[in-house]
Write a protein that holds these residues in place. Structure first.
Motif, mmCIF file in Angstrom:
data_model
loop_
_atom_site.group_PDB
_atom_site.id
_atom_site.type_symbol
_atom_site.label_atom_id
_atom_site.label_comp_id
_atom_site.label_asym_id
_atom_site.label_seq_id
_atom_site.Cartn_x
_atom_site.Cartn_y
_atom_site.Cartn_z
ATOM 1 N N VAL A 172 58.633 55.308 9.163
ATOM 2 C CA VAL A 172 58.452 55.845 7.816
ATOM 3 C C VAL A 172 58.652 57.357 7.834
ATOM 4 C CG1 VAL A 172 56.902 55.960 5.827
ATOM 5 C CG2 VAL A 172 56.783 54.011 7.395
ATOM 6 N N GLY A 173 59.402 57.860 6.840
ATOM 7 C CA GLY A 173 59.697 59.280 6.741
ATOM 8 C C GLY A 173 58.592 60.064 6.062
ATOM 9 N N PRO A 174 58.814 61.367 5.867
ATOM 10 C CA PRO A 174 57.780 62.243 5.290
ATOM 11 C C PRO A 174 57.434 61.946 3.845
ATOM 12 C CG PRO A 174 59.856 63.413 5.553
ATOM 13 C CD PRO A 174 60.026 62.118 6.260
ATOM 14 N N ARG A 175 58.292 61.235 3.125
ATOM 15 C CA ARG A 175 58.026 60.880 1.722
ATOM 16 C C ARG A 175 57.727 59.388 1.568
ATOM 17 N NH1 ARG A 175 62.165 64.420 2.049
ATOM 18 N NH2 ARG A 175 61.926 66.441 1.003
ATOM 19 N N ASP A 176 57.215 58.795 2.624
ATOM 20 C CA ASP A 176 56.883 57.368 2.654
ATOM 21 C C ASP A 176 58.111 56.480 2.537
ATOM 22 O OD1 ASP A 176 54.226 58.097 2.860
ATOM 23 O OD2 ASP A 176 53.817 57.853 0.723
ATOM 24 N N GLU A 177 59.295 57.035 2.774
ATOM 25 C CA GLU A 177 60.514 56.231 2.711
ATOM 26 C C GLU A 177 60.757 55.575 4.065
ATOM 27 O OE1 GLU A 177 62.021 60.302 4.102
ATOM 28 O OE2 GLU A 177 60.350 59.400 2.990
ATOM 29 N N ILE A 178 61.323 54.384 4.048
ATOM 30 C CA ILE A 178 61.630 53.661 5.280
ATOM 31 C C ILE A 178 62.943 54.182 5.857
ATOM 32 C CG2 ILE A 178 62.261 51.424 6.249
ATOM 33 C CD1 ILE A 178 60.351 50.123 4.313
ATOM 34 N N LEU A 179 62.883 54.649 7.100
ATOM 35 C CA LEU A 179 64.076 55.141 7.787
ATOM 36 C C LEU A 179 64.689 54.072 8.686
ATOM 37 C CD1 LEU A 179 62.795 58.691 8.804
ATOM 38 C CD2 LEU A 179 64.058 58.025 6.741
ATOM 39 N N ALA A 180 63.866 53.179 9.197
ATOM 40 C CA ALA A 180 64.344 52.083 10.051
ATOM 41 C C ALA A 180 63.323 50.956 9.986
ATOM 42 C CB ALA A 180 64.532 52.551 11.492
ATOM 43 N N VAL A 226 66.101 59.365 12.368
ATOM 44 C CA VAL A 226 65.239 58.692 13.336
ATOM 45 C C VAL A 226 65.607 59.203 14.729
ATOM 46 C CG1 VAL A 226 64.553 56.468 14.303
ATOM 47 C CG2 VAL A 226 65.085 56.662 11.868
ATOM 48 N N PRO A 227 64.628 59.576 15.553
ATOM 49 C CA PRO A 227 64.933 60.056 16.902
ATOM 50 C C PRO A 227 65.821 59.092 17.673
ATOM 51 C CG PRO A 227 62.619 60.404 16.396
ATOM 52 C CD PRO A 227 63.192 59.604 15.252
ATOM 53 N N THR A 228 66.683 59.628 18.482
ATOM 54 C CA THR A 228 67.645 58.831 19.254
ATOM 55 C C THR A 228 66.928 57.808 20.139
ATOM 56 O OG1 THR A 228 69.128 60.733 19.307
ATOM 57 C CG2 THR A 228 69.556 58.952 20.872
ATOM 58 N N GLY A 229 67.378 56.597 20.064
ATOM 59 C CA GLY A 229 66.838 55.537 20.904
ATOM 60 C C GLY A 229 65.662 54.787 20.313
ATOM 61 N N VAL A 230 65.056 55.316 19.253
ATOM 62 C CA VAL A 230 63.878 54.670 18.686
ATOM 63 C C VAL A 230 64.223 53.314 18.081
ATOM 64 C CG1 VAL A 230 62.134 54.811 16.870
ATOM 65 C CG2 VAL A 230 62.612 56.798 18.293
ATOM 66 N N SER A 231 65.326 53.240 17.342
ATOM 67 C CA SER A 231 65.717 51.980 16.712
ATOM 68 C C SER A 231 65.949 50.884 17.744
ATOM 69 C CB SER A 231 66.979 52.196 15.869
ATOM 70 O OG SER A 231 66.724 53.094 14.817
ATOM 71 N N ALA A 232 66.595 51.244 18.859
ATOM 72 C CA ALA A 232 66.849 50.256 19.912
ATOM 73 C C ALA A 232 65.542 49.765 20.523
ATOM 74 C CB ALA A 232 67.741 50.871 20.992
ATOM 75 N N VAL A 233 64.583 50.677 20.697
ATOM 76 C CA VAL A 233 63.282 50.287 21.251
ATOM 77 C C VAL A 233 62.542 49.353 20.296
ATOM 78 C CG1 VAL A 233 61.007 51.133 21.932
ATOM 79 C CG2 VAL A 233 63.058 52.359 22.651
#
Length: 206
Positions: free
Chosen positions: A55-63, A37-44
């Motif tokens: 959601v990642g490229p395979r429909d997986e949840i990254l955050a 996940v790009p830096t800072g996205v989770s905090a936002v």
């Protein structure tokens, strides 16, 4: 003969074991791509009032935010709502922001929830899902509509009665007894109308 057969079988088993071990080692050495996940996205996302999922490229949840899991949008490493999964794939393919309003029926009692969902591309092959729960707002709006309908019905009764009684008083102008009777009824309906208005004022304060 038995000794030779045992020796052949033993050599075969040993050869299979060595081959399997080599295959496992080769697989283990293949590098796996780890999507970050790009830096800072989770905090936002945590600072948002909306439920959010990356959601990642395979429909997986990254955050995923806590509210997204509480509402049942995110379950494990997957999005639990098929309509949102389909929308995620469209956004990933077309690289455009999409919005949709969903009506979801959940649980054995058939409880209905309403979601306003916005899906947008985020970096390479990543997609962010933002969802606002509109269930309470929908219920308030339904209550408002019911209230207006009920009030309109209740107000029509005394207003209609007052109109008819006014005509009756005019027609019975030369009959004091009838005038007094209709005037008494007018006072009753006026008081009833005033009581309804006061109740409306009290409800508006609540």
């Amino acid at each position: 003969v038995g000794l030779i057969c045992g020796l052949v079988i033993g050599i075969g088993i040993a050869w299979l074991a060595i081959r399997t071990r080599r295959s496992d080692d080769e697989v283990a050495e293949i590098p796996t791509e780890q999507v970050q996940v790009p830096t800072g996205v989770s905090a936002v996302l945590e600072a948002l009032t909306s439920s959010a999922v990356v959601v990642g490229p395979r429909d997986e949840i990254l955050a995923a935010t806590t509210s997204a899991r509480t509402q049942g949008l995110a379950r494990g490493s997957r999005i639990a709502v098929p309509e949102i999964v389909d929308l995620v794939r469209v956004v990933r393919r077309e690289r455009v922001i999409r919005s949709v309003n969903l009506e979801l029926v959940r649980g054995g009692r058939g409880a209905t929830s309403y979601l306003s969902v916005r899906v947008a591309p985020l970096g390479d092959d990543l997609v962010v899902v933002l969802a606002d729960d509109q269930t309470s707002a929908r219920r308030i709006e339904q209550t408002r509509r019911d209230f207006v309908a009920n009030v309109s019905h209740e107000l029509k009764t005394p207003i209609g009665a007052i109109s008819l009684l006014a005509e009756a008083v005019e027609d019975a102008a030369e009959d004091p007894h009838s005038v007094r009777k209709f005037a008494s009824r007018l006072s009753f309906e006026s008081a009833r109308l005033g009581d309804l208005v006061n109740q409306i004022i009290d409800l508006s304060r609540l």
